[in-house]
Scaffold this motif. Structure first.
Motif, PDB file in Angstrom:
ATOM      1  N   ASN A  57       0.968  -1.326   0.112  1.00 41.22           N
ATOM      2  CA  ASN A  57       0.009  -0.037   0.005  1.00 41.22           C
ATOM      3  C   ASN A  57       0.910   1.311   0.026  1.00 41.22           C
ATOM      4  N   GLY A  58       2.041   1.250   0.578  1.00 41.21           N
ATOM      5  CA  GLY A  58       2.979   2.338   0.805  1.00 41.21           C
ATOM      6  C   GLY A  58       3.686   2.575  -0.737  1.00 41.21           C
ATOM      7  N   VAL A  59       3.779   1.368  -1.527  1.00 41.90           N
ATOM      8  CA  VAL A  59       4.170   1.461  -2.861  1.00 41.90           C
ATOM      9  C   VAL A  59       3.116   1.872  -3.655  1.00 41.90           C
ATOM     10  N   ALA A  60       1.973   1.621  -3.404  1.00 45.61           N
ATOM     11  CA  ALA A  60       0.878   2.246  -4.477  1.00 45.61           C
ATOM     12  C   ALA A  60       0.657   3.759  -4.033  1.00 45.61           C
ATOM     13  N   THR A  61       0.682   4.280  -2.761  1.00 46.84           N
ATOM     14  CA  THR A  61       0.800   5.508  -2.421  1.00 46.84           C
ATOM     15  C   THR A  61       1.661   6.511  -3.270  1.00 46.84           C
ATOM     16  N   LYS A  62       3.147   5.841  -3.229  1.00 46.76           N
ATOM     17  CA  LYS A  62       4.138   6.547  -3.979  1.00 46.76           C
ATOM     18  C   LYS A  62       3.986   6.559  -5.584  1.00 46.76           C
ATOM     19  N   ASP A  63       3.276   5.300  -6.090  1.00 47.48           N
ATOM     20  CA  ASP A  63       3.152   5.416  -7.411  1.00 47.48           C
ATOM     21  C   ASP A  63       1.918   4.679  -7.718  1.00 47.48           C
ATOM     22  N   THR A  64       0.715   5.490  -7.944  1.00 40.53           N
ATOM     23  CA  THR A  64      -0.388   4.862  -8.169  1.00 40.53           C
ATOM     24  C   THR A  64      -0.447   3.866  -9.279  1.00 40.53           C
ATOM     25  N   ASN A  65       0.153   4.172 -10.201  1.00 38.09           N
ATOM     26  CA  ASN A  65       0.206   3.477 -11.580  1.00 38.09           C
ATOM     27  C   ASN A  65       1.044   2.308 -11.153  1.00 38.09           C
ATOM     28  N   CYS A  66       1.352   1.567 -10.257  1.00 35.27           N
ATOM     29  CA  CYS A  66       2.114   0.421  -9.948  1.00 35.27           C
ATOM     30  C   CYS A  66       0.896  -0.732  -9.803  1.00 35.27           C
ATOM     31  N   ALA A  67       0.769  -1.289 -10.917  1.00 37.64           N
ATOM     32  CA  ALA A  67      -0.493  -2.297 -11.136  1.00 37.64           C
ATOM     33  C   ALA A  67       0.040  -3.677 -10.045  1.00 37.64           C
ATOM     34  N   MET A  68       1.448  -3.747 -10.155  1.00 42.10           N
ATOM     35  CA  MET A  68       1.594  -5.009  -9.229  1.00 42.10           C
ATOM     36  C   MET A  68       1.490  -4.720  -7.666  1.00 42.10           C
ATOM     37  N   ALA A  69       1.720  -3.697  -7.484  1.00 44.42           N
ATOM     38  CA  ALA A  69       1.474  -3.221  -5.825  1.00 44.42           C
ATOM     39  C   ALA A  69       0.019  -3.553  -5.544  1.00 44.42           C
ATOM     40  N   HIS A  70      -0.874  -3.024  -6.335  1.00 41.44           N
ATOM     41  CA  HIS A  70      -2.469  -3.303  -6.160  1.00 41.44           C
ATOM     42  C   HIS A  70      -2.566  -4.844  -6.139  1.00 41.44           C
ATOM     43  N   TRP A  71      -1.985  -5.428  -7.109  1.00 42.52           N
ATOM     44  CA  TRP A  71      -2.572  -6.725  -7.295  1.00 42.52           C
ATOM     45  C   TRP A  71      -1.948  -7.645  -6.246  1.00 42.52           C
ATOM     46  N   GLY A  72      -0.759  -7.374  -5.511  1.00 40.80           N
ATOM     47  CA  GLY A  72      -0.007  -7.875  -4.472  1.00 40.80           C
ATOM     48  C   GLY A  72      -0.744  -7.723  -3.128  1.00 40.80           C
ATOM     49  N   VAL A  73      -1.461  -6.705  -2.999  1.00 44.99           N
ATOM     50  CA  VAL A  73      -2.392  -6.445  -1.943  1.00 44.99           C
ATOM     51  C   VAL A  73      -3.532  -7.200  -2.068  1.00 44.99           C
ATOM     52  N   ALA A  74      -4.242  -7.496  -3.335  1.00 45.15           N
ATOM     53  CA  ALA A  74      -5.477  -8.306  -3.522  1.00 45.15           C
ATOM     54  C   ALA A  74      -5.003  -9.799  -3.233  1.00 45.15           C
ATOM     55  N   MET A  75      -3.790 -10.139  -3.592  1.00 49.62           N
ATOM     56  CA  MET A  75      -3.198 -11.597  -3.598  1.00 49.62           C
ATOM     57  C   MET A  75      -3.230 -11.912  -1.794  1.00 49.62           C
ATOM     58  N   ALA A  76      -2.757 -10.892  -1.165  1.00 48.72           N
ATOM     59  CA  ALA A  76      -2.900 -11.130   0.579  1.00 48.72           C
ATOM     60  C   ALA A  76      -3.951 -11.367   1.070  1.00 48.72           C
ATOM     61  N   TYR A  77      -5.067 -10.635   0.583  1.00 48.02           N
ATOM     62  CA  TYR A  77      -6.290 -10.849   1.000  1.00 48.02           C
ATOM     63  C   TYR A  77      -6.732 -12.138   0.709  1.00 48.02           C
ATOM     64  N   CYS A  78      -6.356 -12.685  -0.322  1.00 48.87           N
ATOM     65  CA  CYS A  78      -6.786 -13.988  -0.816  1.00 48.87           C
ATOM     66  C   CYS A  78      -6.180 -15.243   0.091  1.00 48.87           C
ATOM     67  N   HIS A  79      -5.140 -14.866   0.490  1.00 51.19           N
ATOM     68  CA  HIS A  79      -4.259 -15.810   1.418  1.00 51.19           C
ATOM     69  C   HIS A  79      -4.825 -17.274   1.266  1.00 51.19           C
ATOM     70  N   PRO A  80      -4.424 -18.162   0.335  1.00 56.64           N
ATOM     71  CA  PRO A  80      -4.422 -19.338  -0.147  1.00 56.64           C
ATOM     72  C   PRO A  80      -3.929 -20.188   1.293  1.00 56.64           C
ATOM     73  N   LEU A  81      -4.295 -21.365   1.565  1.00 57.20           N
ATOM     74  CA  LEU A  81      -3.907 -22.243   2.665  1.00 57.20           C
ATOM     75  C   LEU A  81      -4.428 -21.609   3.736  1.00 57.20           C
ATOM     76  N   TRP A  82      -4.792 -20.579   4.162  1.00 57.30           N
ATOM     77  CA  TRP A  82      -5.584 -20.075   5.281  1.00 57.30           C
ATOM     78  C   TRP A  82      -7.049 -20.282   5.241  1.00 57.30           C
ATOM     79  N   ALA A  83      -7.767 -19.962   6.247  1.00 57.03           N
ATOM     80  CA  ALA A  83      -9.173 -19.888   6.291  1.00 57.03           C
ATOM     81  C   ALA A  83      -9.802 -19.044   5.132  1.00 57.03           C
TER      82      ALA A  83
END
Length: 282
Positions: A57-83
């Motif tokens: 999220n800090g990366v995305a604040t510095k560079d709002t056009n960083c697609a893979m920062a946003h993607w990484g946040v979305a992947m973190a909320y997915c959290h496979p292997l967890w509940a």
């Protein structure tokens, strides 16, 4: 640009988010955020999700056009292997993915990563989690096939193979398929935190635990800042009745957990510490 994030135990001792391993992948983000972007994805691979979200999220604040920062946040909320994600987590993940989709300068590869993860979040209110997880695994498999030399595509697909493995399958077909891919990648990317981590999860069963021993002996040294990374080898050591080894890595993880808690929330105990203590007692 192809960039590399490096870290060391010294970084951890300085209180930085160092000691997380090395991740490299092509992206269209600005040069200024590359170090933090790679660090965020390294934390993501060690399932240090809260820290990964904060960094990305800090990366995305510095560079709002960083697609893979946003993607990484979305992947973190997915959290496979967890509940499965809570409704709030699904909402947050979908919002992050929507921001990733808005980035016009994203490369085709980045757009393909976004499209694959979108399968998981699509119609989450009506489609059961297991069905969406299987759809995501299939999408990641197609992505891995399209980009056979992309370590991130291969690693995340392997993770999803383990995540959707049928619980009753005693042939461990998914786990072995994932492990085979991860082991080959690990030879050429020895400091990537996700590869030994996912190998341990793939082989975290009594019948095949010996296949994860090399990863167990190495993973915690790759990411010493991450309490989960220093703990995970115990899964293999305990399966193989290597009790002293299991105790030792959990003691290391207890210290890593205390160090993290002291910096982030001094009046509380990090949950990983309690998990480590449970393993030590066992």
């Amino acid at each position: 640009a192809l960039v590399l994030a490096t870290s060391s135990l010294a970084d951890r001792e300085l209180g930085d988010l160092g000691g997380v391993g090395n991740v490299q992948f092509e992206n269209s983000c600005s040069k200024e955020v590359q170090g933090d972007l790679m660090r965020g994805h390294a934390l993501l691979h060690s399932m240090f999700y809260d820290e990964a979200i904060a960094v990305l999220n800090g990366v995305a604040t510095k560079d709002t056009n960083c697609a893979m920062a946003h993607w990484g946040v979305a992947m973190a909320y997915c959290h496979p292997l967890w509940a499965p994600p809570t409704p709030e987590e699904l909402k947050n993940g979908a919002a992050a993915l929507a921001k990733a989709k808005e980035v016009e300068k994203a490369s085709q590869r980045e757009k393909d990563f976004i499209a694959a993860l979108e399968v998981f979040y699509k119609d989450a209110e009506n489609v059961p989690h297991p069905e969406r997880a299987k759809a995501f695994e299939k999408a990641m498999g197609e992505l891995a096939g399209k980009y056979p030399d992309d370590v991130e595509a291969q690693a995340f697909h392997a993770l999803m193979l383990v995540a959707v493995a049928p619980p009753g399958d005693q042939t461990f077909a998914n786990q072995k398929a994932a492990g085979e891919v991860l082991e080959k990648l690990w030879v050429t990317h020895p400091d990537h935190p996700g590869l030994p981590h996912y190998i341990i999860h793939a082989y975290d069963y009594p019948a095949i635990a010996d296949k994860g021993l090399a990863a167990a002996r190495r993973y915690g040294k790759i990411a010493p800042f991450v309490p989960h990374a220093t703990h995970m080898p115990a899964h293999i050591f305990s399966r193989l009745s290597m009790w002293e080894d299991s105790i030792e890595v959990n003691r290391v993880s207890v210290e890593a957990s205390k160090s993290y808690a002291a910096k982030k929330f001094p009046d509380a105990t990090f949950g990983q510490e309690l998990h480590n203590m449970d393993y030590i007692v066992y």
